[in-house]
Motif scaffolding. Structure first.
Motif, PDB file in Angstrom:
ATOM      1  N   THR A   1       0.822  -1.211   0.000  1.00 26.68           N
ATOM      2  CA  THR A   1       0.000   0.000   0.000  1.00 26.68           C
ATOM      3  C   THR A   1       0.852   1.256   0.000  1.00 26.68           C
ATOM      4  OG1 THR A   1      -1.738  -1.166   1.206  1.00 26.68           O
ATOM      5  CG2 THR A   1      -1.830   1.240   1.213  1.00 26.68           C
TER       6      THR A   1
ATOM      7  N   GLN B   1       2.013   1.522  -4.435  1.00 25.61           N
ATOM      8  CA  GLN B   1       0.683   2.011  -4.789  1.00 25.61           C
ATOM      9  C   GLN B   1       0.578   2.339  -6.276  1.00 25.61           C
ATOM     10  OE1 GLN B   1      -0.450   5.542  -2.711  1.00 25.61           O
ATOM     11  NE2 GLN B   1      -2.567   5.462  -3.376  1.00 25.61           N
ATOM     12  N   GLU B   2       1.578   3.039  -6.810  1.00 26.93           N
ATOM     13  CA  GLU B   2       1.559   3.423  -8.223  1.00 26.93           C
ATOM     14  C   GLU B   2       1.624   2.192  -9.119  1.00 26.93           C
ATOM     15  OE1 GLU B   2       1.290   6.168 -11.317  1.00 26.93           O
ATOM     16  OE2 GLU B   2       1.155   6.512  -9.153  1.00 26.93           O
TER      17      GLU B   2
END
Length: 302
Positions: A93, A97-98
């Motif tokens: 997370t 995330q990207e």
């Protein structure tokens, strides 16, 4: 031999670490195998379209195998699976995330068919033709920037697939591969406006009939599929009176890849026909023209 014995004993004493090492080795093996198959396909398939789709198919199969391997491997070997999943989720997370959004974006693009290679799109303020879509990036040949109209700039842009969730995507070619375009023709006051209208509409009808006929069936499909009113695809002309000239606005439909060429052709033909009218129709400009110098009388005696 002593090293091997020590390593085996370490594997026995640290089962969780051993499981992770084995998992990473399997991942490396599978990734290497996929790259091997992709290389074979690239060399042996002559058709670029088939080659591209085959390589993407191998890539998708590889992801599926890795997902199945991860689920089956870890659930069977890590004792404290709940803690491991919690730590893994937190790390993903924060750190990845990207990457997750990019992978999710690639799946969204594939299943929803937002765009495909060959489409002309505008996303995140970047306009261009899509030349490749992988699991993380969309690769585009850029259009515009310092180059006018719809010409390639020569730059290849890689854009994260995560951007499909962050803003609008303009697709010039999906469902309806035509766009409406227009330009203004300034005509002098005193010109034969009926003759000017006849010239413009005749040239438009003769040179745009191919796009009009092709777009009619496409537009019917759009009307049936989406909640949208019917629209006119034939060329139309609107006249506006300004302080300096009569403005003729020609609006027409054209193939999205031939917009610049079509506008050039129409302008060239319209100018040529207007010049043949012998002054009945004259184009206007914003330049100042002195039509007549007034006569000045001077009385010498005074």
């Amino acid at each position: 031999m002593e090293f091997l014995e020590t390593f085996k004993q370490w594997m026995v004493d640290h089962p969780t670490s051993a499981a992770i090492i084995k998992y990473l080795l399997w991942v490396l093996f599978i990734v290497g195998l996929l790259q091997f198959f992709r290389r074979i396909l690239r060399r042996n398939l002559p058709d670029s379209n088939t080659r591209y789709k085959s390589q993407k198919g191998v890539e998708v199969i590889g992801y599926i195998i890795l997902i199945i391997l991860s689920l089956s491997y870890f659930t069977g070997n890590i004792k404290d699976f709940t803690l491991a999943i919690g730590l893994l989720t937190a790390g993903i997370t924060i750190t990845l995330q990207e990457l997750i959004l990019s992978i999710a974006g690639s799946m969204y693009i594939f299943f929803v068919k937002v765009y495909k290679p060959g489409d002309r799109i505008e996303i995140n303020g970047i306009k261009g033709d899509v030349i490749d879509i992988d699991s993380i990036y969309t690769t585009m040949m850029e259009i515009g920037e310092w180059v006018s109209s719809d010409n390639y700039s020569g730059r290849i842009v890689k854009l994260s697939n995560a951007f499909v969730f962050r803003g609008p995507i303009y697709n010039y070619s999906r469902d309806f591969p035509f766009i409406w375009d227009e330009f203004d023709i300034p005509v002098r006051y005193g010109s034969d406006t009926e003759l000017a209208k006849e010239i413009i509409m005749k040239i438009a009808a003769e040179n745009l009939s191919e796009y009009v006929n092709a777009s009619k069936n496409e537009w019917k499909t759009i009307v049936e599929r989406y909640y949208i009113e019917d629209a006119r695809v034939e060329p139309s002309l609107a006249i506006t009176l300004t302080d300096n000239w009569i403005q003729f606005n020609l609006r027409y439909i054209v193939d999205y890849k031939r917009r610049r060429l079509t506008k050039h052709l129409l302008n060239e033909l319209i100018i040529s026909e207007i010049e043949k009218t012998g002054g009945k129709v004259q184009l206007a400009s914003a330049t100042v023209e002195i039509v007549r110098i007034p006569t000045i009388q001077v009385d010498k005696d005074q």
